[in-house]
Write a protein that holds these residues in place. Structure first.
Motif, short mmCIF file in Angstrom:
data_model
loop_
_atom_site.label_atom_id
_atom_site.label_comp_id
_atom_site.label_asym_id
_atom_site.label_seq_id
_atom_site.Cartn_x
_atom_site.Cartn_y
_atom_site.Cartn_z
N MET A 81 0.75 -1.33 -0.14
CA MET A 81 -0.02 0.09 -0.09
C MET A 81 1.00 1.26 -0.01
O MET A 81 0.47 2.43 -0.81
CB MET A 81 -0.93 0.13 1.31
CG MET A 81 -1.83 1.11 1.34
SD MET A 81 -3.20 0.44 -0.04
CE MET A 81 -4.57 1.64 0.58
N GLN A 82 1.94 1.26 0.86
CA GLN A 82 2.82 2.51 0.74
C GLN A 82 3.79 2.72 -0.28
O GLN A 82 3.91 3.93 -0.90
CB GLN A 82 3.84 2.08 1.91
CG GLN A 82 4.98 3.43 2.30
CD GLN A 82 4.31 4.31 2.75
OE1 GLN A 82 3.27 4.40 3.50
NE2 GLN A 82 4.83 5.47 2.65
N GLU A 83 4.16 1.61 -1.24
CA GLU A 83 4.48 1.69 -2.37
C GLU A 83 3.66 2.34 -3.62
O GLU A 83 3.95 3.12 -4.24
CB GLU A 83 5.13 0.16 -3.11
CG GLU A 83 6.14 -0.28 -2.09
CD GLU A 83 6.60 -1.69 -2.45
OE1 GLU A 83 6.14 -2.09 -3.47
OE2 GLU A 83 7.36 -2.31 -1.89
N ARG A 84 2.55 1.93 -3.53
CA ARG A 84 1.59 2.43 -4.21
C ARG A 84 1.28 4.19 -4.23
O ARG A 84 1.10 4.54 -5.07
CB ARG A 84 -0.01 1.57 -4.28
CG ARG A 84 -1.10 2.17 -5.24
CD ARG A 84 -1.93 1.08 -5.12
NE ARG A 84 -3.35 1.50 -5.80
CZ ARG A 84 -4.35 1.18 -6.02
NH1 ARG A 84 -4.92 0.23 -5.00
NH2 ARG A 84 -5.30 1.41 -6.72
N LYS A 137 4.14 5.84 -5.56
CA LYS A 137 4.07 5.82 -7.07
C LYS A 137 2.98 6.89 -7.32
O LYS A 137 2.94 7.57 -8.53
CB LYS A 137 3.76 4.73 -7.44
CG LYS A 137 4.93 3.34 -7.48
CD LYS A 137 4.55 2.16 -8.10
CE LYS A 137 5.39 1.29 -7.96
NZ LYS A 137 5.28 0.02 -8.34
N PHE A 138 2.01 7.02 -6.76
CA PHE A 138 1.01 8.05 -7.15
C PHE A 138 1.11 9.45 -6.79
O PHE A 138 0.70 10.29 -7.57
CB PHE A 138 -0.36 7.41 -6.21
CG PHE A 138 -1.83 8.25 -6.81
CD1 PHE A 138 -2.27 8.18 -8.21
CD2 PHE A 138 -2.00 9.38 -5.63
CE1 PHE A 138 -3.12 8.87 -8.26
CE2 PHE A 138 -3.34 9.96 -6.20
CZ PHE A 138 -3.75 10.15 -7.33
N ALA A 139 2.18 9.71 -5.88
CA ALA A 139 2.12 11.03 -5.13
C ALA A 139 2.78 11.94 -6.22
O ALA A 139 2.31 13.01 -6.44
CB ALA A 139 3.09 11.12 -4.17
N PRO A 140 3.69 11.43 -6.98
CA PRO A 140 4.33 12.63 -8.11
C PRO A 140 3.30 12.77 -9.42
O PRO A 140 3.27 13.96 -9.95
CB PRO A 140 5.70 11.61 -8.77
CG PRO A 140 5.90 10.72 -7.54
CD PRO A 140 4.66 10.40 -6.86
N ALA A 141 2.65 11.90 -9.64
CA ALA A 141 1.53 11.93 -10.45
C ALA A 141 0.66 12.97 -10.31
O ALA A 141 -0.08 13.77 -10.94
CB ALA A 141 0.95 10.52 -11.11
N ALA A 142 0.09 12.85 -8.93
CA ALA A 142 -1.07 13.56 -8.44
C ALA A 142 -0.28 15.13 -8.23
O ALA A 142 -1.11 15.95 -8.74
CB ALA A 142 -1.34 13.34 -7.01
N ALA A 143 0.90 15.25 -7.95
CA ALA A 143 1.45 16.57 -7.85
C ALA A 143 1.76 17.25 -9.17
O ALA A 143 1.06 18.38 -9.46
CB ALA A 143 3.01 16.44 -7.23
N LEU A 144 1.81 16.21 -10.24
CA LEU A 144 1.97 16.96 -11.76
C LEU A 144 0.58 17.20 -12.16
O LEU A 144 0.42 18.41 -12.74
CB LEU A 144 2.62 15.96 -12.70
CG LEU A 144 2.76 16.22 -14.01
CD1 LEU A 144 3.53 17.35 -14.25
CD2 LEU A 144 3.29 15.01 -14.77
N ALA A 145 -0.17 16.39 -11.69
CA ALA A 145 -1.77 16.82 -12.28
C ALA A 145 -2.28 17.92 -11.55
O ALA A 145 -2.96 18.79 -12.37
CB ALA A 145 -2.61 15.88 -11.89
#
Length: 94
Positions: A1-4, A7-15
């Motif tokens: 769960m932590q790994e997921r 991975k999602f944090a940079p995409a969310a910040a970019l979005a």
């Protein structure tokens, strides 16, 4: 769960960054168009004011006592009747 989540944090910040950038660009475009419309309106109002000022100045310059007269006339009489004679006898404006 932590790994997921990692991975999602940079995409969310970019979005989020792209959404904010898009919002700023849209607001800048709307503001630019609004400024253009207001500028055109101001230029039109300035031109209208200048022309009305010119007309008012010309009327004041040609103003003389008795220059404008209101007469009652019976219905059916031509509006220009008798005017030609008054115009022939009227002094020329300077």
């Amino acid at each position: 769960m932590q790994e997921r989540a990692e991975k999602f944090a940079p995409a969310a910040a970019l979005a989020l960054y792209l959404v904010l950038l898009g919002t700023v660009l849209v607001l800048a475009g709307v503001g630019g168009r609004l400024y253009g419309v207001l500028s055109d309106s101001r230029a039109a109002n300035d031109a209208r004011r200048a022309s009305l000022t010119y007309v008012a100045a010309r009327l004041r310059a040609a103003d003389a006592a008795g220059a404008v007269r209101v007469e009652g006339r019976p219905e059916g009489r031509c509006a220009g009747a008798g005017r030609r004679q008054r115009l022939r006898n009227a002094p020329l404006p300077l």
